[in-house]
Design an enzyme around this catalytic site. Structure first.
Site, mmCIF file in Angstrom:
data_model
loop_
_atom_site.group_PDB
_atom_site.id
_atom_site.type_symbol
_atom_site.label_atom_id
_atom_site.label_comp_id
_atom_site.label_asym_id
_atom_site.label_seq_id
_atom_site.Cartn_x
_atom_site.Cartn_y
_atom_site.Cartn_z
ATOM 1 N N SER A 52 -0.444 -1.916 2.961
ATOM 2 C CA SER A 52 -1.177 -0.708 2.600
ATOM 3 C C SER A 52 -2.381 -0.523 3.513
ATOM 4 O O SER A 52 -3.091 -1.476 3.832
ATOM 5 C CB SER A 52 -1.625 -0.772 1.138
ATOM 6 O OG SER A 52 -0.493 -0.780 0.292
ATOM 7 N N ASP A 126 -5.056 -0.400 -9.488
ATOM 8 C CA ASP A 126 -4.181 -0.156 -8.340
ATOM 9 C C ASP A 126 -3.468 1.171 -8.550
ATOM 10 O O ASP A 126 -2.694 1.329 -9.490
ATOM 11 C CB ASP A 126 -3.168 -1.294 -8.198
ATOM 12 C CG ASP A 126 -2.450 -1.299 -6.866
ATOM 13 O OD1 ASP A 126 -2.408 -0.238 -6.202
ATOM 14 O OD2 ASP A 126 -1.933 -2.361 -6.475
ATOM 15 N N ARG A 128 -1.552 2.669 -6.144
ATOM 16 C CA ARG A 128 -0.528 2.859 -5.112
ATOM 17 C C ARG A 128 0.849 3.164 -5.705
ATOM 18 O O ARG A 128 1.168 2.729 -6.811
ATOM 19 C CB ARG A 128 -0.437 1.617 -4.226
ATOM 20 C CG ARG A 128 -1.642 1.426 -3.335
ATOM 21 C CD ARG A 128 -1.596 0.109 -2.597
ATOM 22 N NE ARG A 128 -1.742 -1.030 -3.508
ATOM 23 C CZ ARG A 128 -1.775 -2.291 -3.110
ATOM 24 N NH1 ARG A 128 -1.653 -2.579 -1.816
ATOM 25 N NH2 ARG A 128 -1.924 -3.265 -3.988
#
Length: 199
Positions: A52, A126, A128
């Site tokens: 990432s 998170d 993502r």
């Protein structure tokens, strides 16, 4: 598929020549990259890294995280194997964006850990979306991988999205006094598998 393959070119690096492939998300037009080394078309599991985006670690040599160290180690491992790929997942700061990441750093400077700082800014620990990465693998014809990661959530999400993770390979590098608390928090609060090496 959430994205499409749009462009490619050779990328010479200190570890050798990779093929850089650009992807574009169909809905948002956001872009992502794959760096491919060698022939990834055989049915044998391919050495892979889902990395990432981290501008501060990858490009600015920050010691606050292990991202830049992981990027270099992954590219080195892939080149050494002569076959593999790295997906550069452009969701900066666990997908809170660069400016919010700087705000989170400021909160960490005042005592918050990386998870609490995200929560204080109104984000999950998170944010993502790794299903995009599963689609990138599929566009490239890769369905079985040996994944360089310390994050079991990546393994679970990719598996649920149809990618066979034949092996998880730890990528534990770059610990230093500046990022020790950050890494300990990722292990304690986010389930990252780090302590076998460090404890």
């Amino acid at each position: 598929m959430q994205l499409k393959r749009v462009a490619e070119a050779k990328l010479p690096t200190p570890w050798g020549d990779f093929l850089m492939i650009g992807f574009e998300e169909i809905a948002t037009k956001h872009d992502h990259l794959a760096l491919v080394y060698g022939d990834i078309t055989s049915k044998e599991p391919v050495l892979a890294r889902v990395h990432s985006e981290c501008l501060t670690g990858d490009a600015l040599f920050s010691l606050r995280c292990d991202c830049g160290f992981q990027l270099a180690a992954a590219l080195s491992s892939i080149a050494e194997e002569r076959r593999g790929l790295l997906l550069y997942h452009r969701q900066e700061g666990r997908n809170i964006g660069l400016l919010n990441k700087i705000r989170a750093y400021a909160l960490q400077d005042q005592g918050s850990d990386t998870v609490k700082a995200n929560h204080q800014l109104g984000f999950a620990a998170d944010e993502r979306d790794f299903t995009l990465c599963a689609d990138m693998f599929k566009v490239l014809g890769v369905y079985s991988i040996r994944l360089l990661t310390n994050n079991p959530q990546k393994v679970d999400i990719l598996t649920q999205a149809g990618i066979n993770v034949a092996e998880r390979i730890p990528l534990i590098v770059g610990r230093n006094p500046e990022n020790a608390r950050y890494l300990d928090t990722k292990a304690a609060k986010m389930g990252h598998l780090l302590h076998d090496r460090y404890k």
